[in-house]
Write a protein that holds these residues in place. Structure first.
Motif, short mmCIF file in Angstrom:
data_model
loop_
_atom_site.label_atom_id
_atom_site.label_comp_id
_atom_site.label_asym_id
_atom_site.label_seq_id
_atom_site.Cartn_x
_atom_site.Cartn_y
_atom_site.Cartn_z
N ALA A 1 -2.91 7.04 1.23
CA ALA A 1 -3.15 5.61 1.41
C ALA A 1 -4.63 5.23 1.31
O ALA A 1 -4.95 4.21 0.69
CB ALA A 1 -2.56 5.15 2.74
N PRO A 2 -5.58 6.00 1.89
CA PRO A 2 -6.99 5.60 1.76
C PRO A 2 -7.48 5.56 0.30
O PRO A 2 -8.25 4.67 -0.07
CB PRO A 2 -7.74 6.66 2.58
CG PRO A 2 -6.75 7.15 3.58
CD PRO A 2 -5.43 7.12 2.85
N THR A 3 -7.03 6.49 -0.52
CA THR A 3 -7.41 6.48 -1.95
C THR A 3 -6.90 5.22 -2.62
O THR A 3 -7.65 4.52 -3.32
CB THR A 3 -6.85 7.74 -2.66
OG1 THR A 3 -7.42 8.90 -2.07
CG2 THR A 3 -7.14 7.71 -4.15
N ILE A 4 -5.63 4.90 -2.39
CA ILE A 4 -5.03 3.72 -3.01
C ILE A 4 -5.69 2.45 -2.48
O ILE A 4 -5.96 1.51 -3.23
CB ILE A 4 -3.51 3.70 -2.78
CG1 ILE A 4 -2.84 4.89 -3.47
CG2 ILE A 4 -2.90 2.38 -3.27
CD1 ILE A 4 -3.00 4.95 -4.97
N LEU B 1 0.83 -1.20 0.00
CA LEU B 1 0.00 0.00 0.00
C LEU B 1 0.87 1.25 0.00
O LEU B 1 0.65 2.18 -0.79
CB LEU B 1 -0.93 -0.02 1.21
CG LEU B 1 -1.81 1.22 1.42
CD1 LEU B 1 -2.75 1.43 0.25
CD2 LEU B 1 -2.59 1.08 2.73
N ASP B 2 1.88 1.27 0.86
CA ASP B 2 2.75 2.44 0.96
C ASP B 2 3.51 2.67 -0.35
O ASP B 2 3.65 3.81 -0.80
CB ASP B 2 3.74 2.26 2.12
CG ASP B 2 4.62 3.48 2.30
OD1 ASP B 2 4.06 4.59 2.51
OD2 ASP B 2 5.86 3.33 2.22
N THR C 1 4.56 6.04 -4.93
CA THR C 1 4.89 6.08 -6.36
C THR C 1 3.88 6.92 -7.15
O THR C 1 4.26 7.62 -8.09
CB THR C 1 4.94 4.65 -6.92
OG1 THR C 1 5.93 3.91 -6.19
CG2 THR C 1 5.30 4.64 -8.40
N LEU C 2 2.62 6.85 -6.77
CA LEU C 2 1.57 7.57 -7.51
C LEU C 2 1.19 8.90 -6.87
O LEU C 2 0.24 9.55 -7.31
CB LEU C 2 0.34 6.67 -7.65
CG LEU C 2 0.58 5.39 -8.45
CD1 LEU C 2 -0.64 4.48 -8.41
CD2 LEU C 2 0.96 5.71 -9.90
#
Length: 195
Positions: free
Chosen positions: A53-56, A42-43, A48-49
């Motif tokens: 974290a909640p969005t990913i 997740l991190d 990278t993007l």
């Protein structure tokens, strides 16, 4: 919208385009999840993007529900090396994806040319030539995707290629139509730019 490697086993056709493209980041996460050298946590996706974290996490959950990713411990991996989102007229999710991609491209004009490239050409085309050109560009793009999907060089960044072909004039009439010859069947470039 397609991605993957040429000559790979048949991939998945994403039928729930809304779930897949509810975020324009989903294809990017999918591409990163295919890379065995990428940490796939997740991190790592979030850093990278440049996302929180909640969005990913929401996108990872969606891709997992679609069967495109599977989770093992605190990492995700792609379950397929190729995917295709069918192009359907009026598909709002696909339209939103392309709109976000175009907006991102506009914002990137100010970036250094080492991380972005713009090219353009203006062509006179018949309707048949337009159809041939769109097919040819699609085939060429899939060849490019195939070539770089399994490059022996370790990838260091994600790049996105957007192709846009659009009519920039109304149909025009010819005062004195010329006879059709082999040379006249080829698109004639009027101008080309690269910045």
């Amino acid at each position: 919208l397609q991605a993957g490697q040429r000559n790979a086993a048949p991939g998945r056709t994403v039928h729930d385009t809304y779930a897949f493209l509810s975020s324009y980041l989903a294809p990017r996460i999918q591409a990163l999840a295919e890379d065995e050298g990428f940490p796939r946590t997740l991190d790592a996706f979030a850093r990278t993007l440049h996302q929180d974290a909640p969005t990913i996490q929401g996108i990872l959950d969606s891709l997992t529900r679609l069967g495109l990713l599977e989770k093992s411990g605190d990492t995700w991996r792609a379950t397929t090396r190729t995917f295709e989102v069918p192009d359907q007229l009026g598909d709002l999710a696909l339209q939103s994806f392309h709109r976000n991609s175009l907006n991102e491209a506009v914002r990137s004009i100010e970036q250094d040319t080492s991380t972005r490239n713009f090219q353009a050409a203006v062509l006179r085309l018949s309707e048949n030539q337009y159809q041939d050109l769109t097919r040819e560009l699609h085939e060429r793009l899939m060849e490019i995707v195939g070539r770089y999907a399994r490059s022996s060089s370790p990838a260091t960044r994600l790049y996105q290629i957007n192709t846009n072909i659009l009519a920039v004039s109304e149909p025009f009439l010819r005062a004195n139509p010329k006879p059709v010859t082999e040379d006249s069947k080829r698109p004639q470039p009027l101008g080309e730019t690269q910045i």
